[in-house]
Design a protein around this motif. Sequence first.
Motif, PDB file in Angstrom:
ATOM      1  N   LEU A  83      30.897 -37.792 -37.804  1.00  0.00           N
ATOM      2  CA  LEU A  83      29.808 -37.217 -37.020  1.00  0.00           C
ATOM      3  C   LEU A  83      30.249 -35.932 -36.330  1.00  0.00           C
ATOM      4  CD1 LEU A  83      28.270 -40.416 -35.365  1.00  0.00           C
ATOM      5  CD2 LEU A  83      27.185 -38.947 -37.071  1.00  0.00           C
ATOM      6  N   GLU A  84      31.499 -35.902 -35.876  1.00  0.00           N
ATOM      7  CA  GLU A  84      32.005 -34.714 -35.192  1.00  0.00           C
ATOM      8  C   GLU A  84      31.992 -33.503 -36.117  1.00  0.00           C
ATOM      9  OE1 GLU A  84      33.416 -37.669 -35.203  1.00  0.00           O
ATOM     10  OE2 GLU A  84      33.095 -38.267 -33.112  1.00  0.00           O
ATOM     11  N   GLU A  85      32.397 -33.722 -37.365  1.00  0.00           N
ATOM     12  CA  GLU A  85      32.392 -32.632 -38.341  1.00  0.00           C
ATOM     13  C   GLU A  85      30.965 -32.170 -38.614  1.00  0.00           C
ATOM     14  OE1 GLU A  85      34.672 -30.103 -40.967  1.00  0.00           O
ATOM     15  OE2 GLU A  85      35.215 -31.456 -39.327  1.00  0.00           O
ATOM     16  N   PHE A  86      30.041 -33.112 -38.696  1.00  0.00           N
ATOM     17  CA  PHE A  86      28.630 -32.791 -38.904  1.00  0.00           C
ATOM     18  C   PHE A  86      28.099 -31.918 -37.771  1.00  0.00           C
ATOM     19  CE2 PHE A  86      24.252 -34.414 -37.833  1.00  0.00           C
ATOM     20  CZ  PHE A  86      23.575 -33.645 -38.772  1.00  0.00           C
ATOM     21  N   ILE A  87      28.355 -32.313 -36.533  1.00  0.00           N
ATOM     22  CA  ILE A  87      27.877 -31.560 -35.374  1.00  0.00           C
ATOM     23  C   ILE A  87      28.486 -30.161 -35.337  1.00  0.00           C
ATOM     24  CG2 ILE A  87      27.873 -31.451 -32.854  1.00  0.00           C
ATOM     25  CD1 ILE A  87      25.930 -33.481 -33.991  1.00  0.00           C
ATOM     26  N   SER A  88      29.758 -30.051 -35.689  1.00  0.00           N
ATOM     27  CA  SER A  88      30.416 -28.742 -35.641  1.00  0.00           C
ATOM     28  C   SER A  88      29.782 -27.763 -36.612  1.00  0.00           C
ATOM     29  CB  SER A  88      31.909 -28.897 -35.945  1.00  0.00           C
ATOM     30  OG  SER A  88      32.124 -29.226 -37.309  1.00  0.00           O
ATOM     31  N   HIS A  89      29.294 -28.251 -37.740  1.00  0.00           N
ATOM     32  CA  HIS A  89      28.678 -27.350 -38.718  1.00  0.00           C
ATOM     33  C   HIS A  89      27.241 -27.000 -38.343  1.00  0.00           C
ATOM     34  CE1 HIS A  89      31.685 -26.884 -41.924  1.00  0.00           C
ATOM     35  NE2 HIS A  89      32.139 -28.051 -41.499  1.00  0.00           N
ATOM     36  N   ILE A  90      26.585 -27.862 -37.586  1.00  0.00           N
ATOM     37  CA  ILE A  90      25.245 -27.520 -37.110  1.00  0.00           C
ATOM     38  C   ILE A  90      25.307 -26.284 -36.224  1.00  0.00           C
ATOM     39  CG2 ILE A  90      23.437 -28.261 -35.495  1.00  0.00           C
ATOM     40  CD1 ILE A  90      23.569 -30.997 -36.659  1.00  0.00           C
ATOM     41  N   ASN A  91      26.386 -26.173 -35.483  1.00  0.00           N
ATOM     42  CA  ASN A  91      26.544 -25.044 -34.568  1.00  0.00           C
ATOM     43  C   ASN A  91      27.182 -23.824 -35.227  1.00  0.00           C
ATOM     44  OD1 ASN A  91      25.516 -26.617 -32.439  1.00  0.00           O
ATOM     45  ND2 ASN A  91      27.529 -27.530 -32.079  1.00  0.00           N
ATOM     46  N   SER A  92      27.311 -23.855 -36.548  1.00  0.00           N
ATOM     47  CA  SER A  92      27.894 -22.727 -37.268  1.00  0.00           C
ATOM     48  C   SER A  92      26.780 -21.870 -37.865  1.00  0.00           C
ATOM     49  CB  SER A  92      28.810 -23.234 -38.383  1.00  0.00           C
ATOM     50  OG  SER A  92      28.052 -23.847 -39.412  1.00  0.00           O
ATOM     51  N   GLU A  93      27.166 -20.893 -38.671  1.00  0.00           N
ATOM     52  CA  GLU A  93      26.186 -20.001 -39.288  1.00  0.00           C
ATOM     53  C   GLU A  93      25.633 -20.568 -40.590  1.00  0.00           C
ATOM     54  OE1 GLU A  93      28.058 -16.250 -39.803  1.00  0.00           O
ATOM     55  OE2 GLU A  93      28.144 -15.795 -37.653  1.00  0.00           O
ATOM     56  N   GLU A  94      26.117 -21.718 -41.010  1.00  0.00           N
ATOM     57  CA  GLU A  94      25.648 -22.319 -42.252  1.00  0.00           C
ATOM     58  C   GLU A  94      24.275 -22.967 -42.070  1.00  0.00           C
ATOM     59  OE1 GLU A  94      29.571 -24.046 -44.365  1.00  0.00           O
ATOM     60  OE2 GLU A  94      29.276 -24.649 -42.282  1.00  0.00           O
ATOM     61  N   ALA A  95      23.538 -23.055 -43.169  1.00  0.00           N
ATOM     62  CA  ALA A  95      22.271 -23.784 -43.170  1.00  0.00           C
ATOM     63  C   ALA A  95      22.574 -25.238 -43.507  1.00  0.00           C
ATOM     64  CB  ALA A  95      21.315 -23.189 -44.195  1.00  0.00           C
ATOM     65  N   VAL A  96      22.360 -26.126 -42.552  1.00  0.00           N
ATOM     66  CA  VAL A  96      22.651 -27.546 -42.759  1.00  0.00           C
ATOM     67  C   VAL A  96      21.418 -28.225 -43.340  1.00  0.00           C
ATOM     68  CG1 VAL A  96      23.315 -29.714 -41.671  1.00  0.00           C
ATOM     69  CG2 VAL A  96      24.309 -27.553 -40.867  1.00  0.00           C
ATOM     70  N   LYS A 128      16.064 -31.947 -36.981  1.00  0.00           N
ATOM     71  CA  LYS A 128      15.683 -30.548 -36.754  1.00  0.00           C
ATOM     72  C   LYS A 128      15.860 -30.150 -35.287  1.00  0.00           C
ATOM     73  CE  LYS A 128      12.859 -29.651 -40.766  1.00  0.00           C
ATOM     74  NZ  LYS A 128      11.636 -29.039 -41.318  1.00  0.00           N
ATOM     75  N   SER A 129      15.744 -31.121 -34.380  1.00  0.00           N
ATOM     76  CA  SER A 129      16.001 -30.813 -32.970  1.00  0.00           C
ATOM     77  C   SER A 129      17.466 -30.474 -32.734  1.00  0.00           C
ATOM     78  CB  SER A 129      15.591 -31.998 -32.089  1.00  0.00           C
ATOM     79  OG  SER A 129      16.498 -33.087 -32.231  1.00  0.00           O
ATOM     80  N   LEU A 130      18.327 -30.943 -33.641  1.00  0.00           N
ATOM     81  CA  LEU A 130      19.757 -30.638 -33.545  1.00  0.00           C
ATOM     82  C   LEU A 130      20.099 -29.291 -34.172  1.00  0.00           C
ATOM     83  CD1 LEU A 130      21.299 -34.112 -34.526  1.00  0.00           C
ATOM     84  CD2 LEU A 130      20.859 -33.224 -32.229  1.00  0.00           C
ATOM     85  N   GLY A 131      19.186 -28.779 -35.019  1.00  0.00           N
ATOM     86  CA  GLY A 131      19.441 -27.504 -35.680  1.00  0.00           C
ATOM     87  C   GLY A 131      19.539 -27.584 -37.188  1.00  0.00           C
ATOM     88  N   VAL A 132      19.175 -28.733 -37.776  1.00  0.00           N
ATOM     89  CA  VAL A 132      19.197 -28.889 -39.230  1.00  0.00           C
ATOM     90  C   VAL A 132      18.087 -28.047 -39.854  1.00  0.00           C
ATOM     91  CG1 VAL A 132      18.786 -30.546 -41.098  1.00  0.00           C
ATOM     92  CG2 VAL A 132      20.295 -31.149 -39.201  1.00  0.00           C
ATOM     93  N   ARG A 133      18.388 -27.404 -40.974  1.00  0.00           N
ATOM     94  CA  ARG A 133      17.434 -26.504 -41.640  1.00  0.00           C
ATOM     95  C   ARG A 133      16.342 -27.266 -42.378  1.00  0.00           C
ATOM     96  NH1 ARG A 133      14.206 -24.267 -44.334  1.00  0.00           N
ATOM     97  NH2 ARG A 133      14.265 -22.191 -45.309  1.00  0.00           N
ATOM     98  N   ALA A 134      16.697 -28.336 -43.100  1.00  0.00           N
ATOM     99  CA  ALA A 134      15.719 -29.101 -43.873  1.00  0.00           C
ATOM    100  C   ALA A 134      16.210 -30.529 -44.049  1.00  0.00           C
ATOM    101  CB  ALA A 134      15.476 -28.452 -45.234  1.00  0.00           C
TER     102      ALA A 134
END
Length: 482
Positions: A83-96, A128-134
């Motif tokens: 989960l930690e790795e998942f959250i870290s990528h939400i806050n990156s420039e990548e489209a999750v 999506k509230s966390l920042g997920v693209r789709a």
Amino acid sequence: MSHKFSPALRSADLSDFIAPSQNCIVSLKGLKPKTEKAENEYMIKPIGKSPPPEVVKVSLKDCLACSGCITSAETVMLEKQSLEEFISHINSEEAVIVSVSPQSRASLAAYFDLSPAQVFRKLTAFFKSLGVRAVYDTSCSRDISLVESCYEFISRYKKHHSAGDGENVSKLPMISSACPGWICYAEKTLGSFILPYICSVKSPQQVMGTVIKHHISKKLGYTPDKIFHVTVMPCYDKKLEAARDDFVFSVDHGEENDADDDGSAMKIPEVDIVLTSGEVLDLIQSKSIDFKALVDVPLDRLLTNVDDKGLFYGVSGGSGGYAETIFRYAAKNLFNRDIEGPLQFRIIRNSDFQEVVLEVDGKVVLKFALCYGFRNLRNVVQKISKGKSEYDFLEIMACPSGCLNGGGQIKPVAGQSANNLIQQLGNVYMQDVLIASPFDNAIVKNIYAEWLGQPGSEKSRMYMHTQYHPIVKSIASELHNW
């Protein structure tokens, strides 16, 4: 944590742990210098009251390629599947992008006492509230996997019954390939004799990863390396599947940031992280939100099996519906028999081993079976090895009761038995879901029309199929597992 993996993955040498007096054979071979830090690195700590001062470090891919241990859960920390790795990528420039399996949808629905449709809409709102693209539904990619599997079975069946005796005879029974626990067991324990029987089609998880990274990324305006793909699955074994080298591809755009340090093309996984149903529940609870109070949001229909009225559709069968879908397709295309209504599966040894047959003019022409759980799995494999199998197709799943009972599913609540939960999941799974043929799926048709061409085509085989590799046991492994 070892109990979270499937019985097949925990069987025999796959469940061995590294005792205090042992070392990882990867380290013994000198493949991992102490100063090297591998991608997807994990720590294997020996079990015991007095652990040695040093910790052996190997990557998850090393484990898959090794003939030693997958190890028990206290010894393997899947750091890159967290989960930690998942959250870290939400806050990156990548489209999750998150892809949710219908089994996980059912698990969350049972826990929150909601319908699967309600859960999926609220889950979409939450991510999506966390920042997920789709947020997509892997029922769609499962339909592609089913279509390709139908074509492969027809090809195998015709070759098997038209060729004479010899090595070139197509192998039957064809065995489903969607269960990573079964695949890992087949490669590591059964070896080369069983692999030709296994269907070459990728699992729905990997089909979804392929479609997103190679095709949908262009529609969304991203390059594959800028998409971080997360799946939600009922099974811990899916984490191992996502880490296979077979499901990593290379990209080279000719730009400096698209190459590795050594100048080679970037290595991009089809699936970056796998979260289980239970881990998603942990994430929801960690945010201290009222999940049931979340407002439903519109679904991402690009890769989600939902019609214009908002109803979900797909095949029945809590483990993917492979046997039923291929049976119906084969009956029609090989023997011109339309089968209406539910298939009449007959329980053979137990509820986890059932078979269905098609008779034409009093002769059995098709014989399929559902085979769930390691006990049944070993029995059918033994018959295949002796040339005594009477089946044309086997839907094999490592977990008893199939994927709905995967080790990553949410556990029974207080006062609820495991059997009651499985029964509840079976009832919830197809709630508000229209049964529909994968061949009628408009999304699937568009993917073939825009990208793959025809089912079974050269391009389909390039992207939607894979291969399996027998793992040869090393002497060091045998000594350490002795």
